[in-house]
Write a protein that holds these residues in place. Sequence first.
Motif, short mmCIF file in Angstrom:
data_model
loop_
_atom_site.label_atom_id
_atom_site.label_comp_id
_atom_site.label_asym_id
_atom_site.label_seq_id
_atom_site.Cartn_x
_atom_site.Cartn_y
_atom_site.Cartn_z
N MET A 1 0.82 -1.20 0.00
CA MET A 1 0.00 0.00 0.00
C MET A 1 0.86 1.25 0.00
SD MET A 1 -2.94 1.27 -0.13
CE MET A 1 -4.48 0.98 0.61
N ASP A 2 1.95 1.20 0.87
CA ASP A 2 2.86 2.34 0.94
C ASP A 2 3.56 2.54 -0.40
OD1 ASP A 2 2.14 2.76 3.53
OD2 ASP A 2 3.82 1.63 4.38
N GLU A 3 3.91 1.40 -1.04
CA GLU A 3 4.58 1.50 -2.35
C GLU A 3 3.65 2.11 -3.40
OE1 GLU A 3 6.76 -1.39 -5.65
OE2 GLU A 3 5.97 -2.21 -3.77
N TYR A 4 2.36 1.72 -3.34
CA TYR A 4 1.37 2.26 -4.28
C TYR A 4 1.20 3.76 -4.07
CZ TYR A 4 -3.10 2.89 -6.65
OH TYR A 4 -4.09 3.33 -7.47
N ALA A 5 1.10 4.18 -2.80
CA ALA A 5 0.97 5.60 -2.49
C ALA A 5 2.21 6.37 -2.92
CB ALA A 5 0.71 5.79 -0.99
N GLY A 6 3.37 5.71 -2.77
CA GLY A 6 4.60 6.38 -3.18
C GLY A 6 4.66 6.59 -4.68
N ASN A 7 4.17 5.59 -5.41
CA ASN A 7 4.15 5.72 -6.88
C ASN A 7 3.25 6.87 -7.31
OD1 ASN A 7 5.90 3.57 -7.23
ND2 ASN A 7 4.23 2.06 -7.39
N ILE A 8 2.10 6.97 -6.64
CA ILE A 8 1.17 8.07 -6.97
C ILE A 8 1.81 9.42 -6.67
CG2 ILE A 8 -1.05 9.14 -6.39
CD1 ILE A 8 -2.18 6.38 -5.91
N ASP A 9 2.50 9.48 -5.52
CA ASP A 9 3.13 10.74 -5.12
C ASP A 9 4.22 11.14 -6.12
OD1 ASP A 9 3.59 12.89 -3.11
OD2 ASP A 9 5.55 11.92 -2.97
N ARG A 10 5.05 10.16 -6.54
CA ARG A 10 6.09 10.44 -7.51
C ARG A 10 5.51 10.88 -8.85
NH1 ARG A 10 8.46 6.05 -4.83
NH2 ARG A 10 7.60 4.58 -6.35
N TRP A 11 4.38 10.24 -9.23
CA TRP A 11 3.73 10.61 -10.52
C TRP A 11 3.24 12.05 -10.47
CZ3 TRP A 11 -1.04 12.28 -12.11
CH2 TRP A 11 -1.29 12.23 -13.49
N PHE A 12 2.63 12.44 -9.34
CA PHE A 12 2.15 13.82 -9.21
C PHE A 12 3.31 14.80 -9.22
CE2 PHE A 12 -1.99 12.21 -7.74
CZ PHE A 12 -2.84 13.11 -8.39
N GLN A 13 4.42 14.45 -8.55
CA GLN A 13 5.57 15.34 -8.54
C GLN A 13 6.17 15.49 -9.93
OE1 GLN A 13 8.38 13.95 -5.60
NE2 GLN A 13 7.00 14.35 -3.86
N ALA A 14 6.17 14.40 -10.70
CA ALA A 14 6.75 14.45 -12.04
C ALA A 14 5.86 15.19 -13.02
CB ALA A 14 7.00 13.02 -12.54
N ASN A 15 4.57 15.22 -12.73
CA ASN A 15 3.63 15.83 -13.69
C ASN A 15 2.92 17.06 -13.13
OD1 ASN A 15 3.41 13.70 -16.07
ND2 ASN A 15 3.38 12.53 -14.16
N VAL A 16 3.45 17.62 -12.06
CA VAL A 16 2.78 18.76 -11.44
C VAL A 16 2.67 19.94 -12.41
CG1 VAL A 16 4.92 19.66 -10.43
CG2 VAL A 16 2.70 20.24 -9.39
N GLY A 17 3.69 20.12 -13.22
CA GLY A 17 3.66 21.22 -14.18
C GLY A 17 2.56 21.03 -15.23
N LYS A 18 2.45 19.80 -15.72
CA LYS A 18 1.43 19.51 -16.73
C LYS A 18 0.03 19.66 -16.16
CE LYS A 18 4.31 16.21 -19.30
NZ LYS A 18 4.41 14.82 -19.80
N LEU A 19 -0.15 19.14 -14.92
CA LEU A 19 -1.47 19.22 -14.29
C LEU A 19 -1.86 20.67 -14.00
CD1 LEU A 19 -1.22 16.20 -11.81
CD2 LEU A 19 -2.47 16.30 -13.97
N THR A 20 -0.85 21.46 -13.59
CA THR A 20 -1.13 22.87 -13.33
C THR A 20 -1.56 23.59 -14.61
OG1 THR A 20 0.50 22.89 -11.52
CG2 THR A 20 -0.16 25.02 -12.45
N TRP A 21 -0.82 23.32 -15.69
CA TRP A 21 -1.17 23.94 -16.99
C TRP A 21 -2.55 23.50 -17.46
CZ3 TRP A 21 -0.52 27.89 -19.81
CH2 TRP A 21 -0.82 27.88 -21.17
#
Length: 263
Positions: A1-21
């Motif tokens: 579960m922690d690994e799954y949450a970590g993957n989601i967190d890393r995905w958001f960090q990597a795509n924060v610029g795209k999501l903001t735009w």
Amino acid sequence: MDEYAGNIDRWFQANVGKLTWLAIVLVLVLVTDRLVSRVLRKVLDNSQIPSASIFVNLARVTIWVTGAAMVLQPVFGINPTTLITALGIGGVAISLGLKDTVANIIGGFGLMLGHVIQPGDLVTVQGVTGTVHDITWRQTAVRTRNGDLMIIPNSVLNTAALTKLTPVSEGMSTLEFTAKASSDPAAVSQDILDRVTKATANVSLEGQPPLVKFTGFSPYGMTGQVLVFAREGVLLSTVTDTAARAIAGADYLVEDGGSADNI
């Protein structure tokens, strides 16, 4: 579960610029869509340009297509030029399936820009009479006196016989009668006018009194018509019924073809 949450967190960090735009463009498109629609409707209502939703819809489509083009490359990595080329290749096949829709869109613009009809016009189309309610990108809505909404594809309306009416002709209803041959036409006409005018005062078109026209002769007497004009929102059958009740029982009317009293 922690690994799954970590993957989601890393995905958001990597795509924060795209999501903001994406969020910024989405908000801008929504605000622009609402603002332009409101301003365009107000401008059309205050100008000589026919006000119909086809123009508002075209502006909204343009806004959303522009917004989509702004996020395709930076957010989804899709080159707009490549997408347009792909759509162009399949355009022929798509156009065959959408030929009726394309014809309706072109027909709608032809009707509006050519000032053939516009909302508020009284028309007769394929035997149906009513007021043009709206013209959209695909169809025209005509509301009849009894409240029915007739939906006509623009491509059909562009090729069908169409008659534009005046309020007088649109609201006219005819009541036929036969008067005894021995009757005085002038007296009959005046009595009918008096009766019908009084009875239909609340349902007739203002400024347009009933008319009596003699049309000829039959074996039973003089034939004629009472022309009554219904006001907006009143059924033609209602004003005709009111006029018929007003003259029913008049001694100069023919009661039946075989009676000697009709002479």
